[in-house]
Structures are given as structure tokens and as C-alpha cells.
Design a protein around this motif. Structure first.
Motif, PDB file in Angstrom:
ATOM      1  N   SER A 209     -29.290-101.998  -3.194  1.00 37.15           N
ATOM      2  CA  SER A 209     -30.125-101.529  -2.110  1.00 37.15           C
ATOM      3  C   SER A 209     -31.407-100.455  -2.289  1.00 37.15           C
ATOM      4  N   THR A 210     -31.396-100.715  -4.111  1.00 36.38           N
ATOM      5  CA  THR A 210     -32.719 -99.817  -5.174  1.00 36.38           C
ATOM      6  C   THR A 210     -33.009-100.936  -5.770  1.00 36.38           C
ATOM      7  N   GLY A 211     -34.245-101.088  -5.507  1.00 33.60           N
ATOM      8  CA  GLY A 211     -35.297-101.723  -6.252  1.00 33.60           C
ATOM      9  C   GLY A 211     -36.514-101.243  -7.082  1.00 33.60           C
ATOM     10  N   ASP A 212     -37.724-101.377  -6.199  1.00 37.65           N
ATOM     11  CA  ASP A 212     -38.802-100.400  -6.418  1.00 37.65           C
ATOM     12  C   ASP A 212     -38.916 -99.589  -5.964  1.00 37.65           C
ATOM     13  N   LEU A 213     -38.263-100.357  -4.215  1.00 40.62           N
ATOM     14  CA  LEU A 213     -38.120 -98.621  -3.508  1.00 40.62           C
ATOM     15  C   LEU A 213     -36.685 -98.073  -3.037  1.00 40.62           C
ATOM     16  N   PRO A 214     -36.451 -97.400  -2.411  1.00 44.03           N
ATOM     17  CA  PRO A 214     -35.265 -96.855  -2.406  1.00 44.03           C
ATOM     18  C   PRO A 214     -34.360 -96.810  -0.974  1.00 44.03           C
ATOM     19  N   PRO A 215     -33.622 -96.678  -1.286  1.00 48.32           N
ATOM     20  CA  PRO A 215     -32.550 -97.362   0.240  1.00 48.32           C
ATOM     21  C   PRO A 215     -33.770 -97.200   2.048  1.00 48.32           C
TER      22      PRO A 215
ATOM     23  N   PRO B 227     -37.283 -94.906  -8.032  1.00 44.62           N
ATOM     24  CA  PRO B 227     -37.988 -95.584  -6.849  1.00 44.62           C
ATOM     25  C   PRO B 227     -38.581 -93.870  -5.716  1.00 44.62           C
ATOM     26  N   VAL B 228     -37.578 -93.255  -5.334  1.00 46.10           N
ATOM     27  CA  VAL B 228     -37.769 -92.259  -4.464  1.00 46.10           C
ATOM     28  C   VAL B 228     -39.024 -91.529  -4.832  1.00 46.10           C
ATOM     29  N   PHE B 229     -39.591 -91.134  -6.171  1.00 46.48           N
ATOM     30  CA  PHE B 229     -40.836 -90.801  -6.508  1.00 46.48           C
ATOM     31  C   PHE B 229     -42.059 -91.565  -6.921  1.00 46.48           C
ATOM     32  N   ASP B 230     -41.240 -93.131  -6.975  1.00 40.63           N
ATOM     33  CA  ASP B 230     -42.710 -94.251  -6.998  1.00 40.63           C
ATOM     34  C   ASP B 230     -43.168 -93.890  -4.873  1.00 40.63           C
ATOM     35  N   LEU B 231     -41.625 -94.099  -4.268  1.00 35.14           N
ATOM     36  CA  LEU B 231     -42.134 -94.354  -2.372  1.00 35.14           C
ATOM     37  C   LEU B 231     -43.350 -93.061  -2.348  1.00 35.14           C
ATOM     38  N   ILE B 232     -43.065 -91.705  -2.643  1.00 37.94           N
ATOM     39  CA  ILE B 232     -43.868 -90.917  -2.236  1.00 37.94           C
ATOM     40  C   ILE B 232     -45.684 -89.957  -2.683  1.00 37.94           C
ATOM     41  N   GLU B 233     -45.282 -90.662  -4.645  1.00 36.30           N
ATOM     42  CA  GLU B 233     -46.485 -90.653  -4.815  1.00 36.30           C
ATOM     43  C   GLU B 233     -47.562 -92.092  -4.540  1.00 36.30           C
ATOM     44  N   ALA B 234     -46.972 -93.111  -4.035  1.00 39.44           N
ATOM     45  CA  ALA B 234     -47.504 -94.405  -3.234  1.00 39.44           C
ATOM     46  C   ALA B 234     -48.325 -93.685  -1.992  1.00 39.44           C
ATOM     47  N   HIS B 235     -47.386 -92.708  -1.653  1.00 39.39           N
ATOM     48  CA  HIS B 235     -48.124 -91.954  -0.035  1.00 39.39           C
ATOM     49  C   HIS B 235     -48.650 -90.411  -0.405  1.00 39.39           C
TER      50      HIS B 235
ATOM     51  N   LEU C 228     -38.192 -82.466  -1.417  1.00 38.11           N
ATOM     52  CA  LEU C 228     -38.831 -83.814  -2.213  1.00 38.11           C
ATOM     53  C   LEU C 228     -38.297 -82.340  -3.587  1.00 38.11           C
ATOM     54  N   GLY C 229     -39.564 -82.269  -3.561  1.00 35.77           N
ATOM     55  CA  GLY C 229     -39.847 -80.970  -5.425  1.00 35.77           C
ATOM     56  C   GLY C 229     -38.284 -80.362  -5.521  1.00 35.77           C
ATOM     57  N   ARG C 230     -37.036 -80.285  -4.212  1.00 29.78           N
ATOM     58  CA  ARG C 230     -36.298 -80.170  -5.804  1.00 29.78           C
ATOM     59  C   ARG C 230     -35.582 -81.483  -6.009  1.00 29.78           C
ATOM     60  N   LEU C 231     -35.192 -82.578  -5.792  1.00 33.05           N
ATOM     61  CA  LEU C 231     -35.098 -84.065  -5.774  1.00 33.05           C
ATOM     62  C   LEU C 231     -35.787 -84.145  -7.615  1.00 33.05           C
ATOM     63  N   TYR C 232     -37.123 -83.934  -7.258  1.00 34.06           N
ATOM     64  CA  TYR C 232     -38.106 -84.114  -8.939  1.00 34.06           C
ATOM     65  C   TYR C 232     -37.828 -83.276 -10.093  1.00 34.06           C
ATOM     66  N   VAL C 233     -37.197 -81.645  -9.788  1.00 32.36           N
ATOM     67  CA  VAL C 233     -36.274 -80.402 -10.998  1.00 32.36           C
ATOM     68  C   VAL C 233     -34.957 -81.103 -11.008  1.00 32.36           C
ATOM     69  N   ASP C 234     -34.911 -81.665  -9.804  1.00 32.07           N
ATOM     70  CA  ASP C 234     -32.686 -82.469 -10.519  1.00 32.07           C
ATOM     71  C   ASP C 234     -32.973 -83.482 -11.349  1.00 32.07           C
ATOM     72  N   TYR C 235     -33.829 -84.684 -11.228  1.00 37.92           N
ATOM     73  CA  TYR C 235     -34.162 -85.919 -12.000  1.00 37.92           C
ATOM     74  C   TYR C 235     -34.393 -85.122 -13.518  1.00 37.92           C
ATOM     75  N   TRP C 236     -35.129 -84.653 -14.287  1.00 39.82           N
ATOM     76  CA  TRP C 236     -35.169 -82.977 -15.283  1.00 39.82           C
ATOM     77  C   TRP C 236     -34.056 -83.074 -15.140  1.00 39.82           C
ATOM     78  N   ARG C 237     -33.622 -82.214 -14.630  1.00 42.29           N
ATOM     79  CA  ARG C 237     -31.850 -81.151 -15.269  1.00 42.29           C
ATOM     80  C   ARG C 237     -31.122 -82.165 -15.314  1.00 42.29           C
ATOM     81  N   TYR C 238     -30.631 -83.073 -14.898  1.00 41.65           N
ATOM     82  CA  TYR C 238     -29.859 -84.186 -15.297  1.00 41.65           C
ATOM     83  C   TYR C 238     -30.443 -84.386 -16.285  1.00 41.65           C
ATOM     84  N   THR C 239     -31.228 -84.954 -16.171  1.00 41.01           N
ATOM     85  CA  THR C 239     -31.846 -85.664 -17.868  1.00 41.01           C
ATOM     86  C   THR C 239     -32.236 -85.223 -18.976  1.00 41.01           C
ATOM     87  N   GLY C 240     -32.135 -83.994 -18.895  1.00 40.00           N
ATOM     88  CA  GLY C 240     -33.721 -83.485 -19.726  1.00 40.00           C
ATOM     89  C   GLY C 240     -34.888 -84.060 -20.324  1.00 40.00           C
TER      90      GLY C 240
END
Length: 730
Positions: free
Chosen positions: A306-312, A354-362, A410-422
Motif C-alpha cells: 500500500s505504499t506507492g507515490d503516497l504512503p498508506p 512518499p511520506v516526505f513527498d506527501l508533506i511537502e506537497a501540502h 515528522l522532522g524525526r522521520l527526515y532525520v532517521d532517513y539520513w541516519r539509516y541511509t547515510g
């Protein structure tokens, strides 16, 4: 199979953009199809309530302890400016597009159904007078379509009909269907008249293979085995032709889907008989390793599908109703974070984008909210959003205009994307710009009185202090925690890139002024304000937010606060153990993540046990309440808690088996991910021993330990891209 004629008990398949609910009986098979952007237009978005002008009055009421009056004052002000706010306004709901009904000509018995999580294929099978018959369904990622194969001994024969989903829509929907030899189409239009509103959609059911198909009224008669592709199209969607046969399409899809599902494998040493048992049988027994393994995979399957261009949404990408609970959009104060909680630990970071895409669209709507509600710069995220991000949903009891923690969370999700992927480019180009703008709001909104910061108004999702009975409050622990995390990560992220941000002195000043965590009655208080008494008998555990991601050292390194946090986990669990608490399953995921962070193995396992034993049906989709309300929150929450029990990463340290329960004395997991861009390629354990193979994306040094074994920590150097084995024993 129980309740196969109810869409909420359907088996599911999806590619993120398109979904299908597969249900029915041998006499009437049903495929209810959906699209991730098919939100029924209920009403035009309104301007957020203009409450900035009355903020001083709101704060006076809160200072005087008149919490309910403050919440009512917001509603009075909102209605004075916009009469529509006299009632609670919901977001546009996710709805199903259409149902394809298949009626075989020959009577069938012995109905069976199955879903292969590795490929995403749903099979509905039965026997008729000539032998075996089946319908096989999957949602192709490459073709962006639902693929259906109908087959039977001696050739399939039956009729197909395409129509709107069951029920009466809350706004007018006009639909027409057409049958041609090549397939079926349904066109639907809405009466929405505001700019940007969805005007309608089309569902095309194309006969891809099959020798004989004859239109019969609005339906289609099929006289041989056939393969069909079904696609829901919104205005402006491209419609490329689908070619190839069923097996070719499946092979192309399987490569992508199985690649996502196969990133992680969990083995809790369940016996072969348990692993092969039907899900219904496992659910009828006490929770054991085989059920946890299966639901770990099923949860990941539901979220991946259920994750495509948008999150579930609350219901993933699926809907069989015009009026889903809570409008089945994106609920930011708990549901969406729970649904996506396992994406990074299970090594599927691309599915978080897609979570970031959703939030940034709004993002403009989030700026609008900040200005209108509080006269502030920056971003204010609403609790509910779908087609817009305006703060339109609130009331005198559920005073959601007072919830300001969304952007920081939501900022923590941005941070963790960086922390997990480098990914330093992501940090520079997406994470830091979002974090900066989120911080701008708190710099303007948070009062600082005599060097002490004050969150007024404030909100701890859905809970009310025992001493007031009103959800309106000041200094909710969640608010303090998310802003502490936001400012800490802003300073860390800018330092990582060598940036000298002119706002940094203000970030440091606010960080230093934040309220301290408080202990009340031996518990970590849900409100830092001393006049607000705790209410531990509640489904949320928002005050434990500082333990859900990278645990806040202010709690974990302070014996008194740590003990209070432990007591809070146990207090909430005691409430969940009661018969009255069979609601909102994702609250258990919140408790489980906190318990794992504190090393409370049996408490963390208790949350897994409760999620697995209470909130899953044999269609392998979880529910919001016990056996009620199709919902995907713990589809992310359960795997996230299991992953956190096996691998914990924070502040340059990697803990293996940090919360290993007695129920899992031995096992193996492959592919889990950790912060600092580390992968745990393999982790094996048995009594007295743990072996792991680690690999880092970039050269790094981490402190690695295995708390369950009592072994000392050691410094491990990980060269970029090279596996490094480690072993621990007492």
C-alpha cells in the motif's frame, strides 16, 4: 472461511498505487479495486481558523486553569469567522473505485483462499462439476494494474459485471458502465466544483487473453480461461497498453515485489508443523513463534503493498466503503507514524520517501496553519490530512488546534532517513530545509518566561489530565520531547555538513529553556506542568515519545527518570491487560518501542503478544479494534517492535538483542538496518551466544554489545561495504 462475503475480511494485493480486495463465494467472486489518490471530494478546504488574534486570551484562560474554556474559545472564534466550523469537519475519505463481480456458470464447493506474501498473488479456489477452478490476482508494479486470471478444468465459463462499490455515497456520484468484446469500463463523475477537486475517475477492465467474450447487457460473458487487467485511472493519468500473458506479467512484478519483501527474513525457530498451519489455527492458539513470524511478514506485506507515490492511509490502499472510519486519510498524531515505523529498520528506506513527498506537497497549507492559528512563521501540521493540509478538523473536546507537535515529529522521520541511509544529499536538500522551517514555528510560538519555555496551548493526543478532564493543556511531555529532538538534530545536522546557520543561537537558547521531564507518582509524567495529574488508563502513550526513536539520554541516563519510564510502561500495560482496552492497537506499538528502548524484554514481548493475539484476522490484515475496523497501523507497528527487540541503534551504539524475551531463546534474522547506515546482514542467537555479520555503507566505528548476554561492549571498525563478523558470549 468466515465472513468471506465481507470486504473487511478480504485478502489483499496492491502495488501502492492500485489495490484489490479479493472476497466473495464460489457463486459470486468479488474484486473491489482502489487507487491511492481516489479521495471522495466532500467539501472545499476552508481557511484554518483565525485564532492568532485571541492567543493572549487563550493563554490567560490556560494560566487560570480554565482548560475547557480555552478549547471552547477556539471553536467560538472559528464559528464566528466560518459557520461551517459549527460541526466537526472531516477530510476527504479514501474510497473504493469499483467492484468486479465474477459469477461462474457452474456451481462450486470447497472454497479456499490464499495469499502468497512473497509474490503478492491472491488465489481464490473451488471445485465445480468438472474439477478445480480458480481466480488468481496480483497488483503489478511494472504494469500499474490489477491482473486477474480465471481458469477451470474444461475452461472457465461465467459472467463479469463492473459496478460501484456497495453502499450509498455521502455526495452524489454518477456512474455509467459499458461492455465491449474487449472488456468493461466504468466512468464515474463527482459534483465537486472547487479548484483542484477530483472530478471523477474511470475503471478499465481489459480482456488480455481469452478466446470468447460476449457483451451481455452491462456485463460480459466469458467462455474460456481468461486473463484481464484492471486499472483505475484519474483524470490526466497515462494509460499505456498492457501486453503479455499472465506468467510474463507476474514474473516482471515478482522481481520488484519479492525484492522488497526479501530484504529481511525472520526465523524464531518455529516448528515446521506450526509454520505450515493455517493462519486461523495459529490465531486460535496462544501466540507462538510461528504466528509472530507470519505476522511480521504479513505486516510488511500490507505496508509494502500500500505504499506507492503516497504512503498508506489508515486502510492502506484499500477501501470497500464510501464512509471509512476517520475518513481513512493520513492521521499524523500516531497512525501514520505507526504504519511506516518498520520501513527503515527492515531496510526499505525508499518506501519512506512518499511520506516526505506527501508533506511537502501540502507545505503551503502547513505555513497557512501556522499563520492563521498562531501568527507564526514555519510549519504547523494538522492531525488529519488527505487532499489538503489545512487545519479544518477540531472541536471543543478533541481540541486538535492545540496539537503543535506534528512538524517536529515528522522532522524525526527526515532525520532517521539520513541516519539509516547515510544520504548526505538528502540531509542537505530535504531534511535540513524542513527542520529549519519546522523550528521557525516553535521559535515564534513557544513562550519563554524568566528563561523557562512554556508550550501554551498544548495537547497530548486524546488524553486528558485526571485533574481537569479536558484535553486542552500546557506543556505536554510530547511537545517538549519532539522540540528537544528537533533542535538537537538541527544542530547536529548543520554540524555534519559544516554549516554555520544564523538561527543556531536561537535554537540553542530554546533548547536550553525547555522544561525538564517530570516524575509524578513514580511515573514519567505525561505533562511537564506540575498542576496536571497523570491519566495512565489510556490507549495512547504519547509521553513515551522520547523512547520511540533514538532514546533521549535525559531519560535513559538518569536513574530516576529511567525508573519512572519503566513504571509508565508497566502501568500502561496493566491497563491494556484489562478487557476494556481492546481498542486502538497502535498504542501497543508505542509501548513496545518504549519497552525495547529500555531493555524490557518481557514487556516488549507482551505488546507483540497482544497485537498478534487480538488485532489480526485470518486474511492477514490487522484491525484497529479487536476484530473490528480494517486498519494497517500495526502492520507497520508489529514488525517495528520485533525489529527493535532484536536490534537497537542510537547515538553511535549498536545493541544486538537488546530486549530478547524468553519466548525466543534461539533464532535468526537477516537484513535488518541500523542507524549510521549499518546493515545487520545476519544475526543468530542461542542460549549463551550471539553471532552477527555487520556491514556499513560508509566507513564508521560503532560500539557494539549484546545486552541479553551480559557481554561487554566493544569498539568495532566497519570498512565501507565490507562484511565484518562479531560474536558475543558471556
Amino acid at each position: 472461511m468466515r465472513d468471506t462475503v465481507n470486504w473487511e475480511h478480504a485478502l489483499v494485493t496492491g502495488n501502492g498505487r492500485q489495490g484489490a480486495l479479493c472476497w466473495g463465494t464460489p457463486a459470486e467472486l468479488r474484486l473491489t479495486v482502489s487507487h491511492e489518490r481516489l479521495f471522495l471530494p466532500l467539501r472545499a478546504p476552508l481557511a484554518a481558523p483565525d485564532t492568532a488574534a485571541v492567543l493572549p486570551r487563550l493563554r490567560r484562560l490556560l494560566d487560570e486553569g480554565r482548560y475547557a474554556a480555552a478549547a471552547q474559545a477556539v471553536c467560538d472564534r472559528a464559528v464566528a469567522g466560518e459557520p461551517a466550523y459549527a460541526e466537526t469537519l472531516w477530510i476527504d475519505p479514501l474510497v473504493g473505485a469499483a467492484t468486479l463481480t465474477v459469477r461462474p456458470h457452474r456451481a462450486g464447493v470447497d472454497f479456499r483462499r490464499d495469499v502468497d506474501l512473497a509474490s503478492g498473488v491472491v488465489t481464490l479456489g473451488w471445485r465445480d462439476e468438472r474439477g478445480e477452478a480458480r481466480a488468481e490476482v496480483f497488483a503489478s508494479r511494472p504494469a500499474d494494474a490489477i491482473v486477474l486470471r480465471l481458469s477451470a478444468a474444461g475452461g472457465f465459463a461465467g459472467t463479469l459485471a463492473l459496478g460501484l462499490i456497495d453502499g450509498i455515497p455521502p455526495v452524489p456520484v454518477e456512474a455509467r458502465t459499458r461492455a465491449l468484446a474487449g472488456g468493461l469500463t466504468l466512468s464515474a463523475t463527482f459534483e465537486a466544483a472547487w479548484p483542484g477537486a477530483l472530478t471523477g475517475y474511470r475503471v478499465r477492465c481489459q480482456l488480455l487473453t481469452g478466446d470468447a467474450a460476449v457483451p451481455r447487457g452491462p456485463g460480459l460473458e466469458v467462455r474460456s480461461d481468461a486473463t484481464l487487467v484492471i486499472r483505475t485511472l484519474l483524470p490526466g493519468d497515462p494509460e499505456p497498453e498492457v501486453t503479455g500473458d499472465y506468467e510474463t506479467l507476474l514474473a516482471e512484478h515478482r522481481t520488484i515485489h519479492s525484492g522488497l519483501m526479501g530484504r529481511v527474513h525472520l526465523d524464531l525457530a518455529a516448528g515446521p508443523a506450526q509454520r505450515s498451519a493455517p493462519t486461523a489455527a495459529l490465531l486460535a492458539e496462544p501466540v507462538g513463534p510461528a504466528l509472530v513470524e507470519r505476522l511480521f511478514d504479513a505486516g510488511r506485506y500490507a505496508v509494502i503493498s500500500s505504499t506507492g507515490d503516497l504512503p498508506p492511509t489508515l486502510q492502506g490502499v484499500w477501501s470497500g466503503t464510501w464512509t471509512p472510519p476517520w475518513s481513512s486519510g493520513y492521521t499524523l498524531d500516531g497512525n501514520l507514524p505507526a504504519a511506516v515505523a518498520a520501513l527503515l529498520p527492515t531496510a526499505t528506506p525508499e518506501l519512506l520517501l512518499p511520506v516526505f513527498d506527501l508533506i511537502e506537497a501540502h507545505r503551503d497549507d502547513l505555513r497557512h496553519n501556522a499563520r492563521r492559528l498562531y501568527g507564526a512563521r514555519g510549519l504547523l501540521a494538522p492531525a488529519h490530512l488527505s487532499t489538503h493540509g489545512r487545519q479544518n478538523h477540531f472541536g471543543p473536546v478533541w481540541c486538535l488546534t492545540f496539537w503543535t507537535a506534528g512538524a517536529a515529529w515528522l522532522g524525526r522521520l527526515y532525520v532517521d532517513y539520513w541516519r539509516y541511509t547515510g544520504d548526505r544529499e538528502f540531509l542537505r536538500d530535504r531534511a535540513l530545509p524542513f527542520l529549519r522551517e519546522a523550528a521557525d514555528f516553535y521559535l515564534d510560538f513557544v513562550e519563554v518566561r524568566d528563561g523557562a519555555a512554556r508550550f501554551s496551548p498544548s495537547y497530548s493526543p486524546e488524553n486528558a489530565p485526571a485533574s481537569t478532564g479536558s484535553q486542552a493543556c500546557v506543556d505536554a511531555t510530547m511537545d517538549v520531547a519532539v522540540v528537544r529532538d528537533l533542535l538537537t538534530n538541527l544542530l547536529r545536522g548543520t554540524a555534519e555538513l559544516g554549516l554555520d546557520d544564523p538561527a543556531a543561537p536561537r535554537w540553542r537558547a530554546l533548547l536550553g529553556a525547555l522544561p525538564r521531564y517530570r516524575v509524578a507518582g513514580g511515573l514519567l509524567a505525561e505533562w511537564c506542568h506540575p498542576g496536571l495529574d497523570d491519566q495512565p488508563a489510556h490507549r495512547h502513550a504519547s509521553h513515551l515519545w522520547p523512547l520511540w526513536y533514538e532514546p533521549d539520554p535525559l531519560i535513559t541516563d538518569d536513574p530516576r527518570l529511567r525508573a519512572a519510564a519503566v513504571a509508565s510502561v508497566r502501568s500502561r500495560l496493566a491497563w491494556w491487560a484489562g478487557a476494556a482496552s481492546d481498542e486502538m492497537a497502535y498504542g501497543l506499538a508505542q509501548l513496545g518501542l518504549a519497552a525495547a528502548a529500555l531493555g524490557l524484554a518481557e514487556e516488549a514481548y507482551a505488546t507483540v503478544e497482544a497485537m498478534a493475539g487480538r488485532y489480526w484476522r485470518d486474511n492477514l490484515v490487522p484491525t484497529h479494534n479487536r476484530d473490528a475496523l480494517f486498519n494497517v497501523d500495526i502492520a507497520g507497528g508489529l514488525p517495528a517492535v520485533v525489529a527493535a527487540m532484536l536490534v537497537r541503534s542510537a547515538h553511535g551504539r549498536l545493541d544486538l538483542l537488546p530486549a530478547l524475551p524468553r519466548a525466543w531463546p534461539r533464532g535468526r534474522v537477516t537484513g535488518l538496518a541500523a542507524r549510521d547506515a549499518v546493515r545487520v546482514l545476519e544475526l543468530r542467537w542461542e542460549p549463551g551466544r550471539a553471532d552477527a555479520v555487520l556491514r556499513a555503507r560508509h566507513a564508521t566505528t560503532v560500539e557494539v554489545g549484546a545486552p541479553a548476554l551480559g557481554a561487554p561492549y566493544r569498539t568495532v571498525t566497519l570498512p565501507a561495504g565490507r562484511p565484518v563478523p562479531v560474536r558475543f558470549s558471556p
